[in-house]
Motif scaffolding. Sequence first.
Motif, PDB file in Angstrom:
ATOM      1  N   LEU A 168       0.729  -1.164  -0.109  1.00 48.36           N
ATOM      2  CA  LEU A 168      -0.163  -0.145   0.074  1.00 48.36           C
ATOM      3  C   LEU A 168       0.812   1.449  -0.052  1.00 48.36           C
ATOM      4  O   LEU A 168       0.508   2.043  -0.787  1.00 48.36           O
ATOM      5  CB  LEU A 168      -0.843   0.025   1.185  1.00 48.36           C
ATOM      6  CG  LEU A 168      -2.505  -0.721   0.850  1.00 48.36           C
ATOM      7  CD1 LEU A 168      -3.250  -0.434   2.219  1.00 48.36           C
ATOM      8  CD2 LEU A 168      -2.900   0.133  -0.488  1.00 48.36           C
ATOM      9  N   PRO A 169       1.680   1.545   0.905  1.00 49.32           N
ATOM     10  CA  PRO A 169       2.551   2.729   0.894  1.00 49.32           C
ATOM     11  C   PRO A 169       3.439   3.190  -0.554  1.00 49.32           C
ATOM     12  O   PRO A 169       3.346   4.002  -0.920  1.00 49.32           O
ATOM     13  CB  PRO A 169       3.477   2.498   1.985  1.00 49.32           C
ATOM     14  CG  PRO A 169       2.938   1.371   2.724  1.00 49.32           C
ATOM     15  CD  PRO A 169       2.108   0.515   2.053  1.00 49.32           C
ATOM     16  N   LEU A 226       2.151   2.165  -3.073  1.00 50.14           N
ATOM     17  CA  LEU A 226       0.711   2.517  -4.172  1.00 50.14           C
ATOM     18  C   LEU A 226       0.665   4.135  -4.094  1.00 50.14           C
ATOM     19  O   LEU A 226       0.823   4.966  -5.068  1.00 50.14           O
ATOM     20  CB  LEU A 226      -0.252   2.066  -3.903  1.00 50.14           C
ATOM     21  CG  LEU A 226      -0.565   0.563  -4.446  1.00 50.14           C
ATOM     22  CD1 LEU A 226      -1.973  -0.014  -3.936  1.00 50.14           C
ATOM     23  CD2 LEU A 226      -0.799   0.903  -5.985  1.00 50.14           C
ATOM     24  N   TYR A 227       0.700   4.467  -2.580  1.00 56.21           N
ATOM     25  CA  TYR A 227       0.677   6.055  -2.480  1.00 56.21           C
ATOM     26  C   TYR A 227       1.595   6.881  -2.813  1.00 56.21           C
ATOM     27  O   TYR A 227       1.870   8.018  -3.147  1.00 56.21           O
ATOM     28  CB  TYR A 227      -0.016   6.235  -1.002  1.00 56.21           C
ATOM     29  CG  TYR A 227      -1.527   5.526  -0.841  1.00 56.21           C
ATOM     30  CD1 TYR A 227      -2.526   6.039  -1.467  1.00 56.21           C
ATOM     31  CD2 TYR A 227      -1.314   4.720   0.195  1.00 56.21           C
ATOM     32  CE1 TYR A 227      -3.565   5.616  -1.304  1.00 56.21           C
ATOM     33  CE2 TYR A 227      -2.773   4.131   0.645  1.00 56.21           C
ATOM     34  CZ  TYR A 227      -3.926   4.753  -0.168  1.00 56.21           C
ATOM     35  OH  TYR A 227      -5.142   4.038   0.021  1.00 56.21           O
ATOM     36  N   GLU A 251       5.733   2.453  -9.693  1.00 57.77           N
ATOM     37  CA  GLU A 251       4.902   1.637 -10.757  1.00 57.77           C
ATOM     38  C   GLU A 251       5.367   0.303 -10.633  1.00 57.77           C
ATOM     39  O   GLU A 251       4.517  -0.535 -11.070  1.00 57.77           O
ATOM     40  CB  GLU A 251       5.086   2.544 -11.972  1.00 57.77           C
ATOM     41  CG  GLU A 251       4.903   3.830 -12.202  1.00 57.77           C
ATOM     42  CD  GLU A 251       3.211   3.851 -12.362  1.00 57.77           C
ATOM     43  OE1 GLU A 251       2.786   2.878 -12.819  1.00 57.77           O
ATOM     44  OE2 GLU A 251       2.430   4.988 -12.221  1.00 57.77           O
TER      45      GLU A 251
END
Lengths: 413, 223
Positions: free
Chosen positions: B106-107, B109-110, B114
């Motif tokens: 998740l981190p 993604l934020y 890529e």
Amino acid sequence: MNLTQGILSALEGVTANKLRSSLTMLGIVIGVAAVISLVSIGRGAQASVTAQIEQNGTNLIYVRPGSTQQGGVASASGSAGTLTQDDADALLSVAGVAAVAPELEGRGQVSYLGSNVNTRAIGVTPDYLTVRNMSLADGEFISEANVNARSSIVVLGSGVADDLFGGTAGAVGQKVRINSQPYTVVGVLASKGSTGLGSVDDQVLVPLSTAQARLIGGNRYRGASVLSSINVQAANSDEMDSVIEQLTLVLRERHDTIEGSDDFTVSNQQDLLATITEVTNTLTLFLGGIAAISLLVGGIGIMNIMLVSVTERTREIGIRKAIGARKRDILFQFLVESAVLSLVGGAIGNLVGWLISLAMGQVQFGSTSIKPTVDIDAVVLAVGFSLVVGLFFGIYPAMRAANLAPVEALRYE
Amino acid sequence: MIAIENITKTYRMGAVEVQALRGVSLKIERGEVVSIMGPSGSGKSTLMNVLGCLDQSTTGRYLLDGVAVDSMTDDQLAEVRNRKIGFVFQSFNLLRRLTARRNVELPMLYAGVENGRRRRAAEALEAVGLGDRMDHRPTELSGGQQQRVAIARALINNPAILLADEPTGNLDSRSGEEIMQLLLNLNHEHGITLVFVTHDPKIAQHTQRIIQVRDGLVEEGLA
Ligand SMILES: Nc1ncnc2c1ncn2[C@@H]1O[C@H](COP(=O)(O)OP(=O)(O)OP(=O)(O)O)[C@@H](O)[C@H]1O
Ligand SMILES: [Mg+2]
């Protein structure tokens, strides 16, 4: 977070609670299905009524006794018997008129071997067949000689033939009784289906002179038998307006009336069609409006669920923010979730609406059936509207989620 | 690395004001290991939340890497939390719906990473000894294992600071000991700055520096 990732994680959110997501979607499904099916039924009704009216004949002009109401609709026709055979003869000489078919309408009890049908009986002349765009299924039509001789002959509508003889074949040559008078069946009309305004299949035709003298009778006006209406066929559809004008002038002269106080009404198919189109459009709009309300209710359902979901997932929002989610990431996630709910709901609703339309197409209403038409614009409208509804009602909960302070969201149990 | 000056934090509950921090000043250098101790309700978590940019102080100045955090927008703070700070909670705070690996991803993604997210998440999980539990959901993991996932997640964007508020508070003493060992190793091997809250004096003894919080004020002292 990029778009694909955002959509993927929104999908995770939607599928995490399948029951709740499906119930939310159900609101949208019902709304969209209602819009699609009701609008398509409205359009189908319009199309079938239009088709039926056009079937009555082309270039047709109706002359009826009585004055005009707004929109070209004649007030209770036949209420004032002011049209006579002399009027009909005069109209035949108007330039641009191809044929004139006067008629006298009444009711008749038609019986054959104990079977009875109470139906419309119309006295007509030979031209009636072509002017009203009808054809024969069997036998022949009323001839000039029949009219001159006031023959006791009858041409049956296909519905009447069905009722009395179980079909169009076998009726010709038989003797039936109309209001107890004996008539010989000389022909049977081919079926046209319903007009939606009283079926032309449910009628019997006799020579006009016979109707005037024996079957229907009716009042006399200026020494001549009255007619219930005169059908006029124009030679050319381009000349309709000028023919109507001419007819009106001729009748005004004969009846000694002026504009505004006419005792007759001249209308044509287009007027009727325009009126009916107006009515059915209003109907379609009305049905669509009702359906739109259910779509709105579906949208409020989405808002409700999204609000619950934001509250329930406050901690999740806090965690996401703690590890670096920005406002727009959270906003995006919840908006995509409601968009997915409404789009999927919209797609299913389309399918359901389309199936309902198909099913409605199979149903017979009396002798009428409607062919619902699902137009692309209705589909685009319904799906677009459901998406807008989803986003609109999704924005408020999403904003609430996005604006939560991380530490407060994390404290939430 | 961290410099706070005269930080106060006041909670307002209706008419009542609670002063959780009453003027705290601290400096923590890069690579330090610091434990924070103090009685319940003294303001430790409040301080950690301010340090971790999860909460903003009422007054006072906070410089992180020489950058003033007080004047940052919400989105800038989110970026700081994402890249500079790893935060480990007492209650793990994993997303229950996601597998260990997705939680760790998740981190990234934020952060807009890529490529290679799956691989990097897997490596991070292996590094905390959970190579064989990657596709488990939090409910299928023990408390100690969940805290390892949380640590892998906190470290995935290579932050300079790891903040941990009672990381062993919900664990039995053995897995608590293992978690502490894991955190201290991170400092030894990668030089990451480590600040944690603990109630256990034995754990605090491992650290170079102990900060005592009492009634919203700090007292420095070596154990
Ligand atoms: N959201 C809040 N609203 C009001 N008061 C709060 C809030 N959060 C903390 N406080 C108060 O601030 C003070 C410090 O709380 P904090 O959570 O920092 O204590 P702590 O040292 O972490 O305690 P513990 O060891 O029990 O975790 C307490 O008196 C608490 O009641
Ligand atoms: Mg605490």
